[in-house]
Design an enzyme around this catalytic site. Structure first.
Site, PDB file in Angstrom:
ATOM      1  N   LYS A 150      12.128   6.242   9.164  1.00 28.42           N
ATOM      2  CA  LYS A 150      13.244   6.229   8.634  1.00 28.42           C
ATOM      3  C   LYS A 150      14.206   7.260   9.236  1.00 28.42           C
ATOM      4  O   LYS A 150      15.446   6.961   9.014  1.00 28.42           O
ATOM      5  CB  LYS A 150      13.316   5.491   7.354  1.00 28.42           C
ATOM      6  N   THR A 170      13.135   9.887  10.905  1.00 24.96           N
ATOM      7  CA  THR A 170      13.853  10.038  12.673  1.00 24.96           C
ATOM      8  C   THR A 170      14.920   9.895  12.609  1.00 24.96           C
ATOM      9  O   THR A 170      15.652  10.631  13.252  1.00 24.96           O
ATOM     10  CB  THR A 170      12.141  10.874  13.142  1.00 24.96           C
ATOM     11  N   ARG A 174      15.461  12.519   0.604  1.00 25.89           N
ATOM     12  CA  ARG A 174      14.482  12.983  -0.621  1.00 25.89           C
ATOM     13  C   ARG A 174      13.106  13.703  -0.729  1.00 25.89           C
ATOM     14  O   ARG A 174      13.558  14.467   1.037  1.00 25.89           O
ATOM     15  CB  ARG A 174      13.173  11.608  -0.936  1.00 25.89           C
ATOM     16  N   LYS A 188      -0.510   9.479   4.118  1.00 28.34           N
ATOM     17  CA  LYS A 188       0.738   9.906   5.746  1.00 28.34           C
ATOM     18  C   LYS A 188       1.458  11.128   6.339  1.00 28.34           C
ATOM     19  O   LYS A 188       2.327  11.358   7.091  1.00 28.34           O
ATOM     20  CB  LYS A 188       2.176   9.892   3.786  1.00 28.34           C
ATOM     21  N   ALA A 214       9.371   4.569  -3.318  1.00 30.71           N
ATOM     22  CA  ALA A 214      10.747   3.163  -3.779  1.00 30.71           C
ATOM     23  C   ALA A 214      10.272   2.355  -4.131  1.00 30.71           C
ATOM     24  O   ALA A 214      10.493   1.304  -4.297  1.00 30.71           O
ATOM     25  CB  ALA A 214      10.977   3.648  -2.262  1.00 30.71           C
ATOM     26  N   PHE A 266      11.392   2.525   1.982  1.00 31.16           N
ATOM     27  CA  PHE A 266       9.974   0.881   2.371  1.00 31.16           C
ATOM     28  C   PHE A 266      11.567   0.501   3.392  1.00 31.16           C
ATOM     29  O   PHE A 266      12.337   1.161   3.480  1.00 31.16           O
ATOM     30  CB  PHE A 266       9.597   1.177   1.649  1.00 31.16           C
ATOM     31  N   PHE A 326       8.372   3.588  20.862  1.00 28.13           N
ATOM     32  CA  PHE A 326       7.790   4.216  21.189  1.00 28.13           C
ATOM     33  C   PHE A 326       7.073   4.486  22.920  1.00 28.13           C
ATOM     34  O   PHE A 326       8.047   2.741  23.495  1.00 28.13           O
ATOM     35  CB  PHE A 326       6.151   3.426  20.743  1.00 28.13           C
ATOM     36  N   TRP A 349      13.426  10.768  18.641  1.00 30.33           N
ATOM     37  CA  TRP A 349      11.507  11.461  18.638  1.00 30.33           C
ATOM     38  C   TRP A 349      11.649  12.360  19.998  1.00 30.33           C
ATOM     39  O   TRP A 349      11.470  13.240  20.072  1.00 30.33           O
ATOM     40  CB  TRP A 349      10.679  10.304  18.773  1.00 30.33           C
TER      41      TRP A 349
END
Length: 894
Positions: free
Chosen positions: A345, A347, A369, A380, A599, A630, A718, A747
């Site tokens: 999200k 990205t 955030r 993460k 979240a 999320f 991807f 990306w």
């Protein structure tokens, strides 16, 4: 005439800006009451407020410069003038004055503009303007400037030449002085005439004008028969012109306060294949200096506080300056139920704004955030985006930033310490002793502090003299009678530390047996973090901090931070944290990083203030893209029902992020585990598994539609995704009600890879919007919980534990029933069971506990077993994080 024109212009400005109070500061290092009196009289006539800073005669240049620098930074002073001895008018002193406050036009910047002929941007020095005002028909005349040096001399020469006069300049000591005086038609004198220069050298009929700085306080005799002189007239004119210049400055100042179009210089990308690591990409790009970025997007110099080269705090005063500027479009990025790896999200958010601004030339702002240190060093990793769509410098983004989380930790733990300390002191002291310590004698007098007076008023005690309280009132005031078993306020630390999930405090002998069980939460789960994210002003934040309920007293009434007397201290610790932090993307577009509530256990959205400021800065046609944590069932639902209620802002569109990887997981794929290689099902084409998993995507689209906002699906692709899988997802998304569905490869390609997404979002944001909240705040707490469970999660019903029901009853009784709901639920499933993928149905949602964040303004039920303190895995990210001691470069962040 000058004064009257200035008066009319200022009156017009004040009518257009009723709260406008222009102030001119004059630094004076002369013992001369006459100069001060003349300035005051002219200012009063024009309608200006003047403050005189009278420094002692003999003040040094450094002392003068120090006073100038102080006034430069005073937002209440819009103009600055100098009345100094001749020897203090040096380049160092004159150029210390900010050009935009330079009323006398004495800085090099102003003189340069004047010489270049930039009349609209330059101010004529008052003495020079006064001289020019007294002269007429200069064409072909010779004007001699004697002892007129510096800026006034340069300005006069420039202006005289423009009028066709021949100008000659010399000193009183010049050997050719007599000859030059004899040939001059006009003589302008800038310093006192020496006694050895006879007046007879000036030919009859010559106009003589003195613009000496001491002309108001000294009398000179340059006159002779048939010679025209003007001395004090110049002084009065110069004073009037100074006020006129101040009014011109005000016109410019007001104009500078208006919204300005961006003049953004975007940074070029040269994507490599294969795509390097995030930190390598970040380091390969040279970010703009943050003050340059701030200027490009219309921020004023005094609206930013710079932290290093690449980040700055933005002051909230901007909201007042741009209050009449229409907001831009407001776009939320949410997602489907993710794998433990996350679906990108952040990205997508960065790729989208890079596409909008760097490739479509549309003003846009990303609002993100701040990441917690816990996940960064845990499992993460960072949260700056990734690949060629990230915030830079990414190590600064992920580590400390501007210290907001540290401020929250300090404030949270100060309040926790205050709670336990108050219980101890109340347990070990009589009412009288407690009262005497709470309201001590200071310098022979006793008095209540403002926060104590506020507590007295809440208790119905309308007294201000500590000596007049009765014994009953003293007891009522001094004792909070906190019930230790009801304390809900925990200590926090910004580290994943599972062994702090349950602790015992008060073990030392000094605590006199006051032992109780407590716990630590992670710092971003603190209610103070939620308050930071939802506050709309410094005053609003202070009020919210005071309302925080930390426990109940023994009668069952809530005890707040205000009751503990700590509100002001908390606000002081948070005074800088409330300002959003400005950074930039890889392509040089602006980003606000502010607040970071989790979240799954909080409302999971960046700050209202960052969004509000960004919406003003982008302009009416611009876009602000913000991210909710999320899946749409958690972050988006809370964004709409909690954040939009707090801000009053209306969203224009939702971007729903999906990946083929996550859809395959929902379609029956094997477990995805962070740190473990993906199974072959995720790297090989499997159309059936993708189609089966699209049920989760369809459900999340339906959730978005509950709120009446158009949704665009962004498929974050991807390299292992096949064209057939990508086409299938986009087809199903459109069939399921999405406004559009777009594959994105930002990306690997940066903003260029999200241009189609940006175009789809622009179209969607211009659609008719029927935004609505999911529930009415007037509904009972249990009904609001049930509505979220059934309509959003798809539950059959809810089931409250006895403890949860008891808390609901208590909060309702205490008057907190009309608050929105912030569900604390796993992010890995629509249900409360992380292993249930796809779209679970028929389940009963268990509510194990219900807590209240009264300052933040929501009730948060805990669904199943929710931890407010994450733990470290067997191999945390910190194994890969290192520092090069030579270059000081951080290694291993991703």
């Amino acid at each position: 005439k000058i004064t009257e024109n200035a008066k009319k212009s200022l009156a017009s400005l004040k009518r257009q800006n009723p709260r406008f109070e222009p102030t001119l500061a004059i630094i004076q290092a002369l013992n001369d009451d006459l100069i001060q009196e003349v300035n005051k009289n002219f200012a009063k006539e024009v309608g200006l407020h003047v403050i005189h800073i009278c420094l002692p005669e003999g003040s040094s240049k450094d002392e003068i410069v120090g006073e100038i620098l102080r006034l430069n930074e005073d937002p209440n002073v819009q103009g600055l003038a100098l009345d100094l001895p001749e020897n203090l008018y040096s380049s160092k002193v004159l150029n210390a004055v900010k050009p935009e406050k330079d009323v006398d036009g004495l800085s090099d910047v102003n003189l340069g503009r004047l010489v270049r002929g930039d009349d609209s941007d330059s101010l004529v020095p008052p003495a020079a303007s006064a001289v020019m005002g007294l002269l007429e028909d200069l064409g072909g005349k010779t004007v001699l400037l004697v002892g007129v040096s510096g800026v006034v001399g340069a300005a006069l020469q420039c202006m005289l030449q423009k009028e066709g006069a021949a100008t000659v300049s010399c000193r009183w000591t010049s050997p050719q002085l007599q000859t030059k005086l004899h040939h001059a038609d006009v003589v302008v004198i800038g310093s006192t005439k020496p006694d050895d220069v006879p007046v007879s050298w000036i030919k009859p009929g010559t106009t003589v004008i003195s613009c000496s700085r001491d002309l108001l306080s000294e009398k000179h005799n340059y006159g002779q028969q048939n010679t025209h002189t003007a001395e004090n007239t110049v002084g009065s004119l110069a004073a009037a012109v100074r006020m006129q210049n101040m009014v011109k400055n005000m016109e410019r100042w007001i104009q500078s306060q208006q919204y300005r179009k961006w003049n953004l210089h975007c940074l070029k990308l040269q994507p490599l294949s294969p795509v390097p690591s995030d930190i390598e990409i970040s380091r390969a790009q040279s970010p703009k200096a943050v003050d340059v970025l701030a200027k490009e997007i219309g921020l004023l110099t005094d609206e930013i506080e710079i932290y290093g080269q690449t980040k700055a705090k933005v002051r909230l005063s901007l909201l007042e300056r741009l209050k009449d500027q229409p907001d831009g479009k407001y776009v939320l990025v949410a997602g489907i139920t993710p794998t433990p790896l996350g679906e990108g999200k952040s990205t997508v958010t960065i790729g989208l704004v890079q596409a909008l601004t760097a490739h479509l030339n549309i003003n846009s702002f990303a609002c993100l955030r701040q990441p917690s240190q816990g996940p960064t060093f845990g499992v993460k990793g960072g949260a700056a985006g990734g690949g060629y769509a990230q915030v830079i410098p990414m190590e600064e983004f992920n580590l400390h930033l501007t210290g907001d989380i540290h401020a929250i930790t300090a404030a949270n733990n100060l309040l926790a310490a205050a709670i336990d300390a108050r219980i101890l002191h109340e347990n070990t002291q009589s009412d009288k002793a407690l009262y005497n310590r709470l309201v001590p004698v200071v310098n022979g007098r006793r008095g209540f502090s403002p926060i104590q007076l506020a507590r007295l008023r809440r208790l119905g005690i309308n007294k201000t003299d500590p000596a007049t309280l009765t014994e009953e009132e003293i007891s009522k005031f001094a004792r909070l009678d906190i019930d230790p078993s009801t304390i809900t306020w925990q200590r926090v630390v910004d580290t994943n530390d599972r062994f702090l999930r349950k602790i015992t405090v008060g073990q030392a002998n000094t605590e006199k047996g006051f032992v109780r069980q407590a716990q630590f939460d992670i710092a971003v789960a603190s209610e103070i973090m939620a308050i930071l994210a939802l506050s709309t002003s410094l005053q609003d934040m202070k009020e919210r901090l005071g309302k925080m309920v930390v426990a109940n007293d023994k009668k069952g009434d809530p005890v707040t931070a205000e009751d503990l007397g700590v509100t002001g201290a908390l606000a002081v610790l948070m005074k800088d944290a409330i300002k959003p932090t400005l950074m930039q993307t890889l392509e040089g577009t602006p980003v606000f990083v502010h607040a970071g509530p989790f979240a799954n256990i909080a409302h999971g959205n960046s700050s209202v203030l960052a969004d509000k400021i960004a919406l003003k800065l982008v302009g009416e046609e611009g876009f602000v893209v913000t991210e909710a944590g999320f899946g749409a069932d958690i972050g988006m639902e809370k964004f709409f029902n909690i954040k939009c209620r707090a801000s009053g802002l209306v969203p224009s569109a939702v971007v729903l992020v999906a990946t083929v990887r996550a859809l395959k997981m929902h379609g029956g794929g094997p477990n995805v585990t962070a740190g473990a290689p993906l199974k072959k099902e995720y790297t090989e084409e499997n159309l059936q598994m993708v189609a089966d998993g699209c049920c989760n995507l369809q459900k999340q689209i339906q959730i978005t539609q509950l709120f009446g906002v158009p949704v665009v699906v962004a498929l974050n692709i991807f390299k292992t995704d096949s064209p057939a899988e990508i086409d299938l997802v986009c087809k199903i998304a459109k069939q399921s009600g999405a406004f559009d569905a777009v594959p994105c490869d930002h990306w690997s390609a940066g903003g260029r890879g999200a241009v189609k997404l940006a175009q789809a979002v622009e179209k969607a944001a211009n659609q008719k919007n029927s935004f609505k909240y999911l529930y009415s705040l007037e509904l009972p707490i249990v009904e609001k919980i049930r509505m979220i469970a059934q309509k959003v999660y798809g539950a059959q019903d809810i089931e409250l534990s006895p403890a949860a029901q008891s808390q609901v009853d208590r909060y309702t009784r205490q008057g907190f029933g009309n608050l929105p709901i912030c569900m604390a639920k796993t992010h890995l499933s629509l249900s409360h069971q992380p292993e249930r993928k796809g779209v679970p149905t028929g389940f009963i949602l268990p509510i194990s506990d219900v807590r209240a964040s009264i300052g933040a303004g929501f009730i948060y039920p805990l669904v199943g077993t929710m931890s407010t303190m994450p733990g470290l895995p067997t191999r945390p990210c910190f194994y890969d994080i290192d520092l090069d001691p030579i270059t000081e470069q951080v290694k291993g962040l991703f």
